[in-house]
Design an enzyme around this catalytic site. Structure first.
Site, short mmCIF file in Angstrom:
data_model
loop_
_atom_site.label_atom_id
_atom_site.label_comp_id
_atom_site.label_asym_id
_atom_site.label_seq_id
_atom_site.Cartn_x
_atom_site.Cartn_y
_atom_site.Cartn_z
N CYS A 2 -11.31 7.85 14.09
CA CYS A 2 -12.06 6.60 14.23
C CYS A 2 -13.29 6.66 13.34
CB CYS A 2 -12.48 6.38 15.68
SG CYS A 2 -11.11 6.30 16.85
N GLY A 28 -9.87 3.37 10.80
CA GLY A 28 -9.23 2.78 11.97
C GLY A 28 -9.09 1.29 11.82
N ASN A 101 -15.42 9.65 18.07
CA ASN A 101 -14.36 9.98 17.11
C ASN A 101 -13.89 11.39 17.42
OD1 ASN A 101 -12.70 10.29 14.83
ND2 ASN A 101 -14.40 11.04 13.59
N GLY A 102 -12.61 11.54 17.70
CA GLY A 102 -12.09 12.88 17.98
C GLY A 102 -11.16 12.88 19.17
N TYR A 257 -7.00 13.07 3.05
CA TYR A 257 -6.51 11.71 3.26
C TYR A 257 -7.52 10.74 3.86
CZ TYR A 257 -3.68 7.90 5.27
OH TYR A 257 -3.17 6.68 5.60
N THR A 303 -4.95 7.00 -2.01
CA THR A 303 -5.63 8.26 -1.78
C THR A 303 -5.29 9.33 -2.81
OG1 THR A 303 -5.27 7.70 0.55
CG2 THR A 303 -6.34 9.80 0.09
N ASP A 365 1.56 12.25 -4.09
CA ASP A 365 0.97 11.71 -2.87
C ASP A 365 0.01 12.74 -2.29
OD1 ASP A 365 0.41 9.86 -0.95
OD2 ASP A 365 2.44 9.73 -0.13
N ASP A 366 -0.89 12.25 -1.40
CA ASP A 366 -1.85 13.17 -0.80
C ASP A 366 -1.19 14.13 0.17
OD1 ASP A 366 -2.00 11.76 1.98
OD2 ASP A 366 -2.39 10.17 0.54
#
Length: 502
Positions: A2, A28, A101-102, A257, A303, A365-366
């Site tokens: 988030c 998010g 966040n987490g 990312y 990314t 790609d990442d």
């Protein structure tokens, strides 16, 4: 994953929190919320959707006050309904709002204690609400009309004793100020910004430094692992190291990312880290295929673009933009539901046939998580006329769930789990597949000035830095994180239907 923002200003903070959330939208896209405070009254607006859709002019005008929080949500287990949008609020003691966040690895045990012993009602199954109630329960012990910074830090100390996992938190104690703290391993990011004005200093706490740039704040530093900071309503800044940093291990997937390339996290430039990822990946390609027949390197936007440029340059081949991205479609990795992710890929990307026709193409790609997106993109490259399609990942194989706030799916949905690299190649349909080595990824992200020796690499290595992740916990998480389980949970709560919001 988030995005969070907390701000103490000398004028209205609503627009600047909104602006910060717009540049944290990549963290998010499921829900957004802002809460502000003025003159004894709390103002809150939150709902499912993008920032631009949740907040209309009529909402912004009602978000009054010089102190506030903001949040953009990426749905993980237990927090994927509109009812669970943040910030959360409890009215006692003092009135506390929190954005998080987490992920707490002991959320279930804490929730049981909150209900059984602390006599607190939990309105959702979100670990963020659990964390808020743990903080409120500890602050209840203060017992005075006003709290001091020492009281705030004492409560934060107790939260650290009770909560485990990866987390970054901003909380508003109504009438007092903004509290921010970060887990003892520093897994989830939180930065401090400051802006001087004629009327005094303004402060912002945010997930990434790019949120500070938006409103002209100077990046002061990161919140240290195990540190709590408090800014009172007069703009006075306090900090205390509540617990010793066990081992500073920021999440390496932030650099792969999640974070924006123009952010600086833990004194490491995300952009520079991705350049170095490309350099390391090119070196491995040259070692494994010194006589490669690659005609062109094409990134999968957005990314991987930074890494792909370096790969092309060091391989001495052309770099081309072969896919055009519809920027009004969300990031597929963080969309809720595999069906929605799958439908999104072709509406999100369109191939430029001229860049593929008759060529041996290296797609960069990442990372590769579920593999479904990679497979569809490879099909698009073949349909556009590519002779051969090679695929390179700037990250190692993702073989294990992430338990610290990134909703990497249960193991059965990870394409590399239990498969060799060649088996993954066959699943996604590539002519050749190459992954970054974990050691090379760590060296690419590591920077001399950052003083960070290790990272949380659990999704690649299966080693969980908090030391409390058991097979039983992973099995339970796998059941909770399945798309079927999320669908069943939508709209379900624990009894209280709503509080009045804007």
């Amino acid at each position: 994953m988030c995005g969070i923002v907390g701000m103490v200003g000398v004028s209205a903070v609503n627009q600047r929190i909104y602006d910060a959330l717009t540049v944290l939208q990549h963290r998010g896209q499921d829900a957004a919320g802002i809460v502000t405070y003025e003159g004894g009254e709390l103002f809150i607006r939150k709902d499912s959707g993008l920032v631009r859709d949740v907040f209309q002019q009529k909402h912004m005008l009602k978000l009054k006050g010089n102190v506030g929080l903001g949040h953009v949500r990426y749905p993980t287990s237990g927090c994927d309904s509109a009812h669970g949008a943040q910030p959360f609020y409890v009215n006692s003691p003092y009135g506390i709002c929190l954005a998080h966040n987490g992920n707490l690895t002991n959320a279930r045990e804490l929730a049981e204690v909150m209900v059984r012993e602390d006599r607190r009602h939990l309105n959702t199954s979100s670990d963020s609400e659990v964390l808020l109630n743990v903080l409120a329960s500890e602050m209840q012990r203060v017992g005075t009309p006003r709290v001091t910074p020492a009281d705030i830090f004492a409560s934060a100390n107790a939260v650290y004793r009770r909560c485990r996992g990866g987390y970054a938190v901003v909380a508003m104690v109504i009438g007092h100020g903004i509290l921010g703290f970060r887990d003892p391993n520093g897994i989830r990011p939180l930065v401090i910004g400051k802006r001087s004005t004629d009327k005094g200093c303004e402060w912002m706490l945010a997930s990434e430094s790019v949120a500070l740039d938006m409103s002209g704040f100077e990046l002061v530093r990161d919140v240290a692992p195990g540190e709590a900071v408090f800014i009172d309503e007069q703009g006075r800044f306090y900090a205390q190291q509540c617990v010793a940093a066990v081992r500073h291990t920021p999440c390496i997937f932030e650099y792969v990312y999640f974070a924006r390339p123009d952010s600086i996290i833990d004194n490491i430039s995300v952009y520079k880290a991705r350049l170095r990822m490309g350099e390391r990946l090119a070196d491995k390609i040259k070692r494994e295929r010194p006589d490669h027949d690659i005609d062109v390197v094409i990134p999968i936007p957005d990314t991987s673009r930074t890494s792909a440029v370096q790969v092309a340059q060091l391989l001495g081949v052309k770099y081309r933009e072969g896919f055009i991205k519809n920027r009004y479609i969300g990031r597929t990795f963080i969309m809720p539901g595999q069906e929605q992710r799958a439908k999104s890929v072709r509406s999100k990307l369109n191939a430029i046939d001229l860049e593929f026709r008759g060529k041996n193409v290296l797609l960069v790609d990442d990372s590769i998580v579920r593999g479904t997106t990679s497979a569809q993109i490879i099909d698009m490259a073949r349909e556009a006329g590519a002779k051969k399609v090679y695929f390179a990942s700037a990250a190692p194989p993702v073989r294990y769930p992430n338990v610290y706030g990134i909703d990497m799916p249960n193991t059965t949905e990870l394409v590399a789990a239990g498969r060799s690299n060649d088996e993954v190649r066959k699943v996604i349909g590539a002519d050749w597949l190459i992954y970054q080595d974990l050691r090379d990824l760590e060296q690419a992200v590591r920077h001399d000035n950052a003083n960070i020796k290790d990272f949380d690499t659990s999704c690649f290595s299966g080693e969980y830095v908090t030391g409390d992740v058991t097979p039983d916990y992973l099995a339970r998480l796998q059941a909770e994180r399945s798309d079927e389980a999320k669908q069943q949970r939508r709209g379900v709560d624990r009894g209280l239907k709503s509080i009045r919001v804007l």
